[in-house]
Design a protein around this motif. Sequence first.
Motif, PDB file in Angstrom:
ATOM      1  N   ALA A  35      -6.097  -3.297  -1.133  1.00 47.32           N
ATOM      2  CA  ALA A  35      -6.807  -4.134  -2.139  1.00 47.32           C
ATOM      3  C   ALA A  35      -8.297  -3.210  -3.018  1.00 47.32           C
ATOM      4  O   ALA A  35      -8.049  -3.487  -3.733  1.00 47.32           O
ATOM      5  CB  ALA A  35      -8.399  -4.988  -1.258  1.00 47.32           C
ATOM      6  N   ASN A  36      -8.389  -1.877  -2.397  1.00 49.23           N
ATOM      7  CA  ASN A  36      -9.632  -1.085  -3.093  1.00 49.23           C
ATOM      8  C   ASN A  36      -8.452   0.101  -4.165  1.00 49.23           C
ATOM      9  O   ASN A  36      -8.486   0.060  -4.953  1.00 49.23           O
ATOM     10  CB  ASN A  36      -9.154   0.252  -1.740  1.00 49.23           C
ATOM     11  N   ILE A  37      -6.461  -0.017  -3.826  1.00 50.45           N
ATOM     12  CA  ILE A  37      -5.498   0.297  -4.521  1.00 50.45           C
ATOM     13  C   ILE A  37      -5.895  -0.657  -5.548  1.00 50.45           C
ATOM     14  O   ILE A  37      -6.324  -0.229  -6.801  1.00 50.45           O
ATOM     15  CB  ILE A  37      -4.647   0.571  -4.208  1.00 50.45           C
ATOM     16  N   GLN A  38      -5.273  -1.929  -5.466  1.00 45.86           N
ATOM     17  CA  GLN A  38      -5.102  -2.411  -6.508  1.00 45.86           C
ATOM     18  C   GLN A  38      -6.320  -2.469  -7.525  1.00 45.86           C
ATOM     19  O   GLN A  38      -6.530  -2.866  -8.591  1.00 45.86           O
ATOM     20  CB  GLN A  38      -5.267  -4.013  -6.128  1.00 45.86           C
ATOM     21  N   ALA A  39      -7.801  -2.764  -7.333  1.00 51.12           N
ATOM     22  CA  ALA A  39      -9.048  -2.704  -7.520  1.00 51.12           C
ATOM     23  C   ALA A  39      -8.599  -1.188  -9.055  1.00 51.12           C
ATOM     24  O   ALA A  39      -9.730  -1.150 -10.060  1.00 51.12           O
ATOM     25  CB  ALA A  39     -10.754  -2.267  -6.548  1.00 51.12           C
ATOM     26  N   MET A  40      -8.837   0.014  -8.310  1.00 47.79           N
ATOM     27  CA  MET A  40      -8.280   0.493  -9.211  1.00 47.79           C
ATOM     28  C   MET A  40      -7.465   1.153 -10.338  1.00 47.79           C
ATOM     29  O   MET A  40      -7.683   1.244 -11.086  1.00 47.79           O
ATOM     30  CB  MET A  40      -8.438   2.164  -8.311  1.00 47.79           C
ATOM     31  N   MET A  41      -6.148   0.177 -10.212  1.00 41.21           N
ATOM     32  CA  MET A  41      -5.205   0.000 -10.737  1.00 41.21           C
ATOM     33  C   MET A  41      -5.389  -0.617 -11.623  1.00 41.21           C
ATOM     34  O   MET A  41      -5.599  -0.432 -13.317  1.00 41.21           O
ATOM     35  CB  MET A  41      -3.874  -0.172 -10.013  1.00 41.21           C
ATOM     36  N   GLN A  42      -6.296  -1.918 -11.571  1.00 39.26           N
ATOM     37  CA  GLN A  42      -6.827  -3.444 -12.622  1.00 39.26           C
ATOM     38  C   GLN A  42      -8.115  -2.347 -13.452  1.00 39.26           C
ATOM     39  O   GLN A  42      -7.860  -2.663 -14.253  1.00 39.26           O
ATOM     40  CB  GLN A  42      -7.368  -4.164 -11.408  1.00 39.26           C
ATOM     41  N   ARG A  43      -8.817  -1.665 -13.069  1.00 41.79           N
ATOM     42  CA  ARG A  43      -9.881  -1.178 -13.978  1.00 41.79           C
ATOM     43  C   ARG A  43      -9.442  -0.477 -14.702  1.00 41.79           C
ATOM     44  O   ARG A  43      -9.866  -0.070 -15.491  1.00 41.79           O
ATOM     45  CB  ARG A  43     -10.755   0.266 -12.529  1.00 41.79           C
ATOM     46  N   ILE A  44      -8.640   1.085 -14.091  1.00 43.99           N
ATOM     47  CA  ILE A  44      -7.894   1.660 -15.547  1.00 43.99           C
ATOM     48  C   ILE A  44      -6.938   1.089 -16.022  1.00 43.99           C
ATOM     49  O   ILE A  44      -6.683   1.278 -17.407  1.00 43.99           O
ATOM     50  CB  ILE A  44      -7.551   2.592 -14.116  1.00 43.99           C
ATOM     51  N   LYS A  45      -6.047  -0.185 -15.763  1.00 42.72           N
ATOM     52  CA  LYS A  45      -5.342  -1.041 -16.615  1.00 42.72           C
ATOM     53  C   LYS A  45      -5.559  -0.962 -18.554  1.00 42.72           C
ATOM     54  O   LYS A  45      -5.021  -1.076 -18.733  1.00 42.72           O
ATOM     55  CB  LYS A  45      -5.253  -1.763 -16.485  1.00 42.72           C
ATOM     56  N   LYS A  46      -6.901  -1.125 -18.180  1.00 39.89           N
ATOM     57  CA  LYS A  46      -7.723  -1.201 -19.407  1.00 39.89           C
ATOM     58  C   LYS A  46      -7.588  -0.224 -20.551  1.00 39.89           C
ATOM     59  O   LYS A  46      -8.167  -0.796 -21.401  1.00 39.89           O
ATOM     60  CB  LYS A  46      -9.332  -1.921 -19.714  1.00 39.89           C
ATOM     61  N   PHE A  47      -7.367   0.793 -19.953  1.00 37.14           N
ATOM     62  CA  PHE A  47      -7.650   1.532 -21.009  1.00 37.14           C
ATOM     63  C   PHE A  47      -5.960   2.118 -21.552  1.00 37.14           C
ATOM     64  O   PHE A  47      -5.769   2.768 -19.982  1.00 37.14           O
ATOM     65  CB  PHE A  47      -8.241   3.119 -20.383  1.00 37.14           C
ATOM     66  N   PRO A  48      -5.436   2.534 -22.390  1.00 39.95           N
ATOM     67  CA  PRO A  48      -4.210   1.957 -22.752  1.00 39.95           C
ATOM     68  C   PRO A  48      -4.119   3.789 -22.701  1.00 39.95           C
ATOM     69  O   PRO A  48      -5.027   4.194 -22.927  1.00 39.95           O
ATOM     70  CB  PRO A  48      -3.738   1.398 -24.173  1.00 39.95           C
ATOM     71  N   GLY A  49      -2.536   3.916 -22.077  1.00 43.59           N
ATOM     72  CA  GLY A  49      -2.767   6.042 -22.304  1.00 43.59           C
ATOM     73  C   GLY A  49      -3.477   6.356 -21.288  1.00 43.59           C
ATOM     74  O   GLY A  49      -3.155   8.030 -21.088  1.00 43.59           O
ATOM     75  N   VAL A  50      -3.927   5.399 -20.445  1.00 40.71           N
ATOM     76  CA  VAL A  50      -4.805   7.293 -19.206  1.00 40.71           C
ATOM     77  C   VAL A  50      -3.861   6.188 -17.770  1.00 40.71           C
ATOM     78  O   VAL A  50      -3.696   5.015 -17.408  1.00 40.71           O
ATOM     79  CB  VAL A  50      -6.373   6.101 -18.881  1.00 40.71           C
ATOM     80  N   SER A  51      -3.246   7.164 -17.070  1.00 42.98           N
ATOM     81  CA  SER A  51      -2.813   7.058 -16.033  1.00 42.98           C
ATOM     82  C   SER A  51      -3.405   7.489 -14.278  1.00 42.98           C
ATOM     83  O   SER A  51      -4.530   8.200 -14.593  1.00 42.98           O
ATOM     84  CB  SER A  51      -1.231   7.279 -15.376  1.00 42.98           C
ATOM     85  N   VAL A  52      -3.022   6.407 -13.471  1.00 41.53           N
ATOM     86  CA  VAL A  52      -4.066   7.319 -12.036  1.00 41.53           C
ATOM     87  C   VAL A  52      -3.277   8.022 -11.515  1.00 41.53           C
ATOM     88  O   VAL A  52      -2.068   7.600 -11.339  1.00 41.53           O
ATOM     89  CB  VAL A  52      -4.086   5.930 -11.385  1.00 41.53           C
ATOM     90  N   ARG A  53      -3.042   9.291 -11.102  1.00 44.49           N
ATOM     91  CA  ARG A  53      -3.229   9.902 -10.327  1.00 44.49           C
ATOM     92  C   ARG A  53      -3.792  10.016  -9.032  1.00 44.49           C
ATOM     93  O   ARG A  53      -4.194  10.891  -9.352  1.00 44.49           O
ATOM     94  CB  ARG A  53      -2.204  11.491 -10.585  1.00 44.49           C
ATOM     95  N   PRO A  54      -4.046   9.278  -7.814  1.00 38.68           N
ATOM     96  CA  PRO A  54      -4.355   9.664  -6.481  1.00 38.68           C
ATOM     97  C   PRO A  54      -4.688  11.202  -6.113  1.00 38.68           C
ATOM     98  O   PRO A  54      -3.364  11.620  -5.880  1.00 38.68           O
ATOM     99  CB  PRO A  54      -3.981   8.857  -5.971  1.00 38.68           C
TER     100      PRO A  54
END
Length: 376
Positions: A35-54
């Motif tokens: 759930a934490n991983i999904q929460a981070m991914m969903q929050r950042i999805k709103k920002f086009p062109g920005v990816s997550v490299r944990p």
Amino acid sequence: VKNTVFSQNVDAEIGTAIEALDTPALIVDLALVEANIQAMMQRIKKFPGVSVRPHLKTGKCPEIARLMLDAGAAGICVAKISEAEVFTDAGIRDILITSEFAGMPKLDRFFRLYQRNSDLKIVLDNADLARQLNSLATNKSVSQPIKVLIDLNVGQNRTGVNTASEALDLARVIAALPHLQLIGIQGYEGHLQHLPDSDREQQCRQAMSKLNEAVQHLRKNEFGVPVVTTGGTGTAEVCAGCESVTELQPGSFVFMDVAYRDATGGKFANALSVLSTVTSSSCPERAVIDAGMKSLSIDMGNAEPKNLAGLTYRPAGDEYGIVESKSGPVPLSVGDKLELIPGHIDTTVALFDEYMVVQDGKLAAIWRISARGKVQ
Ligand SMILES: Cc1ncc(COP(=O)(O)O)c(C=O)c1O
């Protein structure tokens, strides 16, 4: 649960109830981690062109990296070359090493790893080191240029060049070295992660404006800067909305801890705990448990008993902890089990060899913390 590793040290069968596990044990609640991983991914999805490299300096475990990559992470970050070795061995190639390294043993070790993983990315804040890497690459007949990012100090005052103009000077040095390829810039604002919300956002915007200023200065001078990487758990969303940022490096969100929960409240769940047993309760004011400073780090404050309101924990030596009550006797007896939420996860994870991965209150897998002890 994929990639299950059964430990040599732990005598527990899959399906064992959590209360029946030997202690101290590092417990991962798999549903909360996912759930934490999904929460981070969903929050950042709103920002086009920005990816997550944990950042895997927190989890130190390939199974956790896999969960993140399967959820859409762009690659991973690690702090040390020895960690990068572990994740390369696990088949993960796109790894950014976010700390500088120096000295011949380490440079030799880097090149040994680079021979088998040329997708590694490194950060630099020193022109002499850039030149040394280039000449070593020449001697070692490295065929692919090493992808480097300039590290910029955005206020933490730890590593990084200090100004946009110093970043440009270093970019020019790197551009003249055939074995190095400048791919971007890193500016990590670690000093802001635990500030209260309003201060954190405002100071993060200032830090990001310094990062953006350096990016614009490099671009004005014909450097492309495709990667602009920054952000931790406390700042990821603010960074994601700032000009020129392309990539975020949060780590702690996967587990959370007392320090982060107090600062960021509610966005992510506490998914990691230390299970312990009451071993002595010779007076009603305290219960003594088998988790002391060798099971729960204290660098950012004490752990907290989980779901036991009114009880507090303090270490009482390497192997002992004391649980006390704010009101009356402690309702625990010898043999009782309790979970504690660590004060600081990174330094607590580094104390254990394996995660006991729990689903629906039962042991679902044992994952080796393979990058545990990998501090070089
Ligand atoms: C360079 C760098 N990036 C990202 C992180 C991850 O930050 P956090 O654990 O606050 O999410 C850290 C953590 O120390 C770090 O040093």
